[in-house]
Write a protein that holds these residues in place. Structure first.
Motif, PDB file in Angstrom:
ATOM      1  N   GLU A 270      25.070  14.074  38.781  1.00  0.00           N
ATOM      2  CA  GLU A 270      24.748  12.686  38.469  1.00  0.00           C
ATOM      3  C   GLU A 270      25.773  11.750  39.102  1.00  0.00           C
ATOM      4  OE1 GLU A 270      22.104  11.512  36.877  1.00  0.00           O
ATOM      5  OE2 GLU A 270      21.327  13.548  36.635  1.00  0.00           O
ATOM      6  N   PRO A 271      25.336  10.605  39.633  1.00  0.00           N
ATOM      7  CA  PRO A 271      26.300   9.643  40.197  1.00  0.00           C
ATOM      8  C   PRO A 271      27.184   9.070  39.090  1.00  0.00           C
ATOM      9  CG  PRO A 271      24.085   8.707  40.122  1.00  0.00           C
ATOM     10  CD  PRO A 271      23.951  10.141  39.743  1.00  0.00           C
ATOM     11  N   LEU A 272      28.484   9.102  39.302  1.00  0.00           N
ATOM     12  CA  LEU A 272      29.432   8.646  38.288  1.00  0.00           C
ATOM     13  C   LEU A 272      30.135   7.355  38.661  1.00  0.00           C
ATOM     14  CD1 LEU A 272      31.025  12.116  37.495  1.00  0.00           C
ATOM     15  CD2 LEU A 272      29.406  10.858  36.074  1.00  0.00           C
ATOM     16  N   ILE A 273      30.078   7.015  39.938  1.00  0.00           N
ATOM     17  CA  ILE A 273      30.790   5.830  40.398  1.00  0.00           C
ATOM     18  C   ILE A 273      29.956   5.162  41.485  1.00  0.00           C
ATOM     19  CG2 ILE A 273      32.130   7.034  42.189  1.00  0.00           C
ATOM     20  CD1 ILE A 273      34.515   5.246  41.324  1.00  0.00           C
ATOM     21  N   SER A 274      29.973   3.846  41.520  1.00  0.00           N
ATOM     22  CA  SER A 274      29.157   3.108  42.478  1.00  0.00           C
ATOM     23  C   SER A 274      30.017   2.530  43.600  1.00  0.00           C
ATOM     24  CB  SER A 274      28.416   1.975  41.767  1.00  0.00           C
ATOM     25  OG  SER A 274      29.344   0.974  41.360  1.00  0.00           O
TER      26      SER A 274
ATOM     27  N   GLY B   9      34.139  21.064  41.218  1.00  0.00           N
ATOM     28  CA  GLY B   9      34.833  21.373  39.977  1.00  0.00           C
ATOM     29  C   GLY B   9      36.274  20.926  39.940  1.00  0.00           C
ATOM     30  N   GLU B  10      36.724  20.205  40.946  1.00  0.00           N
ATOM     31  CA  GLU B  10      38.112  19.736  40.972  1.00  0.00           C
ATOM     32  C   GLU B  10      38.314  18.497  40.113  1.00  0.00           C
ATOM     33  OE1 GLU B  10      39.853  19.562  44.898  1.00  0.00           O
ATOM     34  OE2 GLU B  10      38.530  21.170  45.599  1.00  0.00           O
ATOM     35  N   LEU B  11      37.224  17.802  39.811  1.00  0.00           N
ATOM     36  CA  LEU B  11      37.258  16.684  38.877  1.00  0.00           C
ATOM     37  C   LEU B  11      36.202  16.919  37.807  1.00  0.00           C
ATOM     38  CD1 LEU B  11      37.550  13.424  41.077  1.00  0.00           C
ATOM     39  CD2 LEU B  11      39.217  14.282  39.430  1.00  0.00           C
ATOM     40  N   PRO B  12      36.465  16.529  36.579  1.00  0.00           N
ATOM     41  CA  PRO B  12      35.437  16.686  35.537  1.00  0.00           C
ATOM     42  C   PRO B  12      34.304  15.692  35.750  1.00  0.00           C
ATOM     43  CG  PRO B  12      37.335  15.527  34.649  1.00  0.00           C
ATOM     44  CD  PRO B  12      37.717  15.957  36.032  1.00  0.00           C
ATOM     45  N   PRO B  13      33.100  16.018  35.270  1.00  0.00           N
ATOM     46  CA  PRO B  13      31.968  15.101  35.426  1.00  0.00           C
ATOM     47  C   PRO B  13      32.036  13.973  34.400  1.00  0.00           C
ATOM     48  CG  PRO B  13      31.254  17.083  34.280  1.00  0.00           C
ATOM     49  CD  PRO B  13      32.695  17.303  34.640  1.00  0.00           C
ATOM     50  N   ASP B  14      33.037  13.143  34.581  1.00  0.00           N
ATOM     51  CA  ASP B  14      33.315  12.080  33.628  1.00  0.00           C
ATOM     52  C   ASP B  14      33.672  10.815  34.401  1.00  0.00           C
ATOM     53  OD1 ASP B  14      34.188  11.201  30.752  1.00  0.00           O
ATOM     54  OD2 ASP B  14      35.888  10.716  32.051  1.00  0.00           O
ATOM     55  N   ARG B  15      32.995   9.733  34.136  1.00  0.00           N
ATOM     56  CA  ARG B  15      33.189   8.488  34.894  1.00  0.00           C
ATOM     57  C   ARG B  15      34.632   7.995  34.823  1.00  0.00           C
ATOM     58  NH1 ARG B  15      31.193   3.731  36.974  1.00  0.00           N
ATOM     59  NH2 ARG B  15      32.038   1.810  36.091  1.00  0.00           N
ATOM     60  N   GLU B  16      35.225   8.002  33.626  1.00  0.00           N
ATOM     61  CA  GLU B  16      36.590   7.494  33.492  1.00  0.00           C
ATOM     62  C   GLU B  16      37.581   8.347  34.282  1.00  0.00           C
ATOM     63  OE1 GLU B  16      37.411   4.629  32.238  1.00  0.00           O
ATOM     64  OE2 GLU B  16      35.277   4.322  31.819  1.00  0.00           O
ATOM     65  N   ALA B  17      37.359   9.671  34.277  1.00  0.00           N
ATOM     66  CA  ALA B  17      38.247  10.561  35.029  1.00  0.00           C
ATOM     67  C   ALA B  17      38.158  10.276  36.523  1.00  0.00           C
ATOM     68  CB  ALA B  17      37.886  12.020  34.739  1.00  0.00           C
ATOM     69  N   VAL B  18      36.961  10.012  37.015  1.00  0.00           N
ATOM     70  CA  VAL B  18      36.785   9.708  38.439  1.00  0.00           C
ATOM     71  C   VAL B  18      37.458   8.376  38.787  1.00  0.00           C
ATOM     72  CG1 VAL B  18      35.076   9.201  40.229  1.00  0.00           C
ATOM     73  CG2 VAL B  18      34.672  11.073  38.616  1.00  0.00           C
ATOM     74  N   ILE B  19      37.295   7.382  37.927  1.00  0.00           N
ATOM     75  CA  ILE B  19      37.924   6.076  38.178  1.00  0.00           C
ATOM     76  C   ILE B  19      39.445   6.208  38.150  1.00  0.00           C
ATOM     77  CG2 ILE B  19      38.300   3.793  37.141  1.00  0.00           C
ATOM     78  CD1 ILE B  19      35.319   3.754  36.460  1.00  0.00           C
ATOM     79  N   ASP B  20      39.986   6.989  37.191  1.00  0.00           N
ATOM     80  CA  ASP B  20      41.435   7.202  37.129  1.00  0.00           C
ATOM     81  C   ASP B  20      41.932   7.873  38.397  1.00  0.00           C
ATOM     82  OD1 ASP B  20      41.552   6.070  34.654  1.00  0.00           O
ATOM     83  OD2 ASP B  20      41.648   7.964  33.540  1.00  0.00           O
ATOM     84  N   TYR B  21      41.177   8.880  38.868  1.00  0.00           N
ATOM     85  CA  TYR B  21      41.577   9.588  40.094  1.00  0.00           C
ATOM     86  C   TYR B  21      41.612   8.625  41.281  1.00  0.00           C
ATOM     87  CZ  TYR B  21      41.838  13.293  43.604  1.00  0.00           C
ATOM     88  OH  TYR B  21      42.237  14.090  44.650  1.00  0.00           O
ATOM     89  N   LEU B  22      40.592   7.782  41.392  1.00  0.00           N
ATOM     90  CA  LEU B  22      40.538   6.817  42.481  1.00  0.00           C
ATOM     91  C   LEU B  22      41.718   5.868  42.421  1.00  0.00           C
ATOM     92  CD1 LEU B  22      38.950   5.541  44.849  1.00  0.00           C
ATOM     93  CD2 LEU B  22      37.706   4.188  43.174  1.00  0.00           C
ATOM     94  N   ALA B  23      42.085   5.447  41.189  1.00  0.00           N
ATOM     95  CA  ALA B  23      43.187   4.496  41.030  1.00  0.00           C
ATOM     96  C   ALA B  23      44.535   5.114  41.356  1.00  0.00           C
ATOM     97  CB  ALA B  23      43.183   3.953  39.591  1.00  0.00           C
ATOM     98  N   THR B  24      44.685   6.408  41.132  1.00  0.00           N
ATOM     99  CA  THR B  24      45.966   7.073  41.316  1.00  0.00           C
ATOM    100  C   THR B  24      46.096   7.820  42.640  1.00  0.00           C
ATOM    101  OG1 THR B  24      45.148   9.005  40.104  1.00  0.00           O
ATOM    102  CG2 THR B  24      46.341   7.313  38.832  1.00  0.00           C
ATOM    103  N   HIS B  25      45.082   7.788  43.470  1.00  0.00           N
ATOM    104  CA  HIS B  25      45.124   8.474  44.763  1.00  0.00           C
ATOM    105  C   HIS B  25      44.769   7.476  45.878  1.00  0.00           C
ATOM    106  CE1 HIS B  25      45.013  11.880  42.019  1.00  0.00           C
ATOM    107  NE2 HIS B  25      45.438  12.660  43.040  1.00  0.00           N
ATOM    108  N   PRO B  26      45.669   6.575  46.187  1.00  0.00           N
ATOM    109  CA  PRO B  26      45.375   5.559  47.211  1.00  0.00           C
ATOM    110  C   PRO B  26      45.104   6.158  48.589  1.00  0.00           C
ATOM    111  CG  PRO B  26      47.704   5.538  46.630  1.00  0.00           C
ATOM    112  CD  PRO B  26      47.049   6.427  45.639  1.00  0.00           C
ATOM    113  N   GLN B  27      45.595   7.388  48.828  1.00  0.00           N
ATOM    114  CA  GLN B  27      45.397   7.993  50.155  1.00  0.00           C
ATOM    115  C   GLN B  27      44.008   8.589  50.310  1.00  0.00           C
ATOM    116  OE1 GLN B  27      46.884   9.331  47.663  1.00  0.00           O
ATOM    117  NE2 GLN B  27      46.452  11.540  47.560  1.00  0.00           N
ATOM    118  N   LEU B  28      43.191   8.600  49.243  1.00  0.00           N
ATOM    119  CA  LEU B  28      41.864   9.211  49.295  1.00  0.00           C
ATOM    120  C   LEU B  28      40.994   8.592  50.391  1.00  0.00           C
ATOM    121  CD1 LEU B  28      39.926  11.246  47.859  1.00  0.00           C
ATOM    122  CD2 LEU B  28      39.152   9.299  46.489  1.00  0.00           C
TER     123      LEU B  28
END
Length: 448
Positions: A395-399, A429-448
């Motif tokens: 499922e899409p978790l982030i837009s 499986g490296e990130l949980p299927p959770d919207r907040e977890a994906v947003i946190d990862y994006l915020a903390t990994h500027p090199q992504l």
């Protein structure tokens, strides 16, 4: 009479008999309805040939008695159609018709009943039934029906010249009904194969017969007969091109033979069978002579698209077939070593085509000597497990809007790249299927 319940047969015959009696007309039920009634097959539509009387007038009287809408009439051909719940009743005067060499519009003239029957396609379609349900057999159609033989009432060259589409109808009846062709039919088809093309016969009529062949119980028989009649190259040149293309490995036949076996191994789903028909159509163009056909799935998808557009398939149907041809190798190449992420990607890429894709893969493997067909059972179990995952990792978790807001960037390819990377991390499986977890990862990994 319910909207979805066909009009009762006895009531229908009673109304027809009353209409004919009111007008002092003599009419017979002819063709497919009589044939299928004797075969014990359902056939809801009726064709009436009016031997004595006016077909259009009889249609109007019948429509009145049946409380149906006014008949749809075709004055030029002297025919009329009355639509009832679940049934279509067509009325026509006894006639003969034939096609000029360069026209797809038949020349029609009045004829006696016997002339009408002798100008019809096959003897099994010349059986008559009166309005008291008695069957009459003026041309020996019943014996041919019992012998399951398809024979023309006149010389087949004349029958097929009158309407070249009858060549495809013969093959379709053989596939649908399990009939054999009389020995003189295939030679006549070979002689007249050049007539089975526009402008004499429209693409739509040809495509309709092909669809019925592929949806029948014996699609392989239909394709074999098309080949034997030398009609395959006329109506499906893309499939004729696969003849004689050798294969190695687990394949036991050339590409054409393997294609026929694949079609035969599919369940009766028209678009799945069309995909099976075209799944290896890219092999002739990609053959390297060493048994490899690199990229044949992409080439085959383009071939299928062009062929189905020519045959006037609907765009949504074309999209299904093209998608299946593009993806047909993915399940076949499955190995137990695949990660869960790889299984999820297959499910994501197939989307609503997944069940058909797995059926195509099973047919593809069944059409060869592949030693591990059970591997698809393992893949299916893993796909079922992915389907059951809650929450789903597909499922899409982030837009894109989320990414632009959090990164402070404008629309562009970078947004799509980041979104895809985040989706892949969840799928793997490296990130949980959770919207907040994906947003946190994006915020903390500027090199992504």
């Amino acid at each position: 009479m319910g909207a979805y319940q066909p009009v009762d047969e006895d009531a229908l015959l009673g109304l027809l008999k009353q209409a004919a009696g009111d007008l002092h007309a003599r009419a017979w039920i002819v063709g497919g309805y009589v044939r299928d009634k004797l075969l014990g097959r359902p056939h809801l539509d009726l064709d009436l040939v009016v031997e004595d009387g006016d077909a259009l007038e009889l249609a109007r009287r019948f429509a009145e008695l049946a409380h149906a809408g006014p008949p749809v009439t075709f004055e030029r051909f002297g025919t009329a159609q009355v639509t009832l719940p679940g049934r279509l009743v067509e009325f026509v005067g006894a006639r003969a018709e034939s096609y000029a060499p360069d026209s797809r519009k038949p020349e029609v003239r009045r004829a006696t009943l016997e002339e009408d029957l002798r100008r019809r396609d096959f003897t099994v379609n010349t059986l008559l039934m009166d309005l008291d349900s008695n069957v009459h057999d003026p041309l020996g159609g019943r014996a041919d029906l019992e012998a399951r033989l398809l024979r023309t009432p006149a010389d087949p060259t004349q029958t097929f010249a009158d309407d070249p589409l009858r060549m495809l109808r013969a093959i379709r009846f053989a596939a649908e009904l399990g009939f054999t062709l009389a020995p003189d039919l295939l030679p006549a088809m070979r002689r007249l194969r050049g007539r089975l093309a526009p402008p004499v016969i429209s693409v739509e009529r040809i495509a309709d017969e092909l669809r019925k062949m592929l949806a029948s119980e014996r699609p392989k028989v239909a394709l074999e007969l098309l080949d034997q009649a030398e009609l395959l190259g006329v109506v499906l040149p893309e499939i004729a091109a696969t003849k004689g293309v050798a294969q190695t490995g687990y394949h036991t036949h050339d590409v054409f033979g393997h294609t026929l076996l694949t079609v035969a191994a599919t369940p009766p789903d028209l678009l799945l069978r069309v995909a099976a028909l075209f799944h290896d159509s890219g092999k002739p163009a990609t053959a390297k002579g060493d048994g490899t056909f690199l990229g044949h799935e992409e080439v085959g998808a383009e071939i299928a698209k062009a062929a189905l557009e020519r045959l006037r398939f609907a765009q949504r149907e074309i999209e299904v077939v093209v998608g299946l041809v593009q993806l047909h190798l993915r399940p076949v190449f499955y190995r137990s070593e695949w990660t869960d992420g790889a299984v999820r990607r297959l499910m994501r890429d197939a989307g609503p085509l997944l069940d058909r894709l797995m059926a195509l893969a099973r047919a593809d493997i069944a059409a060869s000597a592949y030693p591990e067909p059970q591997k698809l059972d393992e893949l299916q179990a893993r796909l079922d497990a992915v389907r059951a995952e809650k929450p789903s990792r597909l499922e899409p978790l982030i837009s894109g809007d989320d990414i632009m807001r959090l990164r402070g960037i404008r629309p562009g390819p970078e947004v799509g790249r980041i979104k895809q990377k985040l989706e892949e991390l969840v799928i793997d499986g490296e990130l949980p299927p959770d919207r907040e977890a994906v947003i946190d990862y994006l915020a903390t990994h500027p090199q992504l």
